[in-house]
Motif scaffolding. Structure first.
Motif, short mmCIF file in Angstrom:
data_model
loop_
_atom_site.label_atom_id
_atom_site.label_comp_id
_atom_site.label_asym_id
_atom_site.label_seq_id
_atom_site.Cartn_x
_atom_site.Cartn_y
_atom_site.Cartn_z
N LYS A 166 -5.20 -0.81 -3.72
CA LYS A 166 -5.36 -1.12 -2.30
C LYS A 166 -5.12 -2.61 -2.10
N PHE A 167 -4.32 -2.96 -1.09
CA PHE A 167 -4.00 -4.34 -0.78
C PHE A 167 -4.56 -4.69 0.59
N PHE B 237 1.09 4.00 -3.07
CA PHE B 237 0.76 5.40 -2.80
C PHE B 237 1.95 6.30 -3.11
N ASN C 11 -4.23 8.85 -3.36
CA ASN C 11 -5.02 7.97 -2.51
C ASN C 11 -6.16 7.31 -3.28
N ASN D 31 0.83 -1.21 0.00
CA ASN D 31 0.00 0.00 0.00
C ASN D 31 0.87 1.25 0.00
N CYS E 237 -8.05 -2.32 -7.51
CA CYS E 237 -7.53 -1.15 -8.21
C CYS E 237 -8.70 -0.42 -8.87
N MET F 215 -5.85 -7.61 -4.09
CA MET F 215 -5.61 -6.26 -4.56
C MET F 215 -6.86 -5.74 -5.25
#
Length: 75
Positions: free
Chosen positions: A49-50, A13, A44, A9, A65, A63
């Protein structure tokens, strides 16, 4: 495994933040703080996002996306 997801993450980012930060210099040249805030918000939203979920067979890292509709398993 949660630490690995947190690291991914952060890397996702940071990658998008650095790119968007340098691009925001051309969009908002007046004040530095606005460029940083805009880059952070966009990074953000765009960054993948994991997360770790528990299943019957064990824990899996997934994951999500913005550009990919379904969840993907990370091995």
């Amino acid at each position: 495994m949660k630490a690995k997801a947190l690291f991914f993450n952060f890397i996702g980012f940071a990658f998008f933040f650095i790119i968007l930060r340098y691009l925001s210099i051309y969009v908002v040249p007046a004040t530095d703080i606005y460029g940083v805030v805009i880059a952070a918000i966009l990074a953000n939203v765009v960054a993948p996002k994991f997360g770790v979920i528990g299943t019957d067979t064990g824990k899996k890292m997934m994951m999500k996306c913005l550009f990919i509709k379904e969840l993907r398993e990370i091995k």
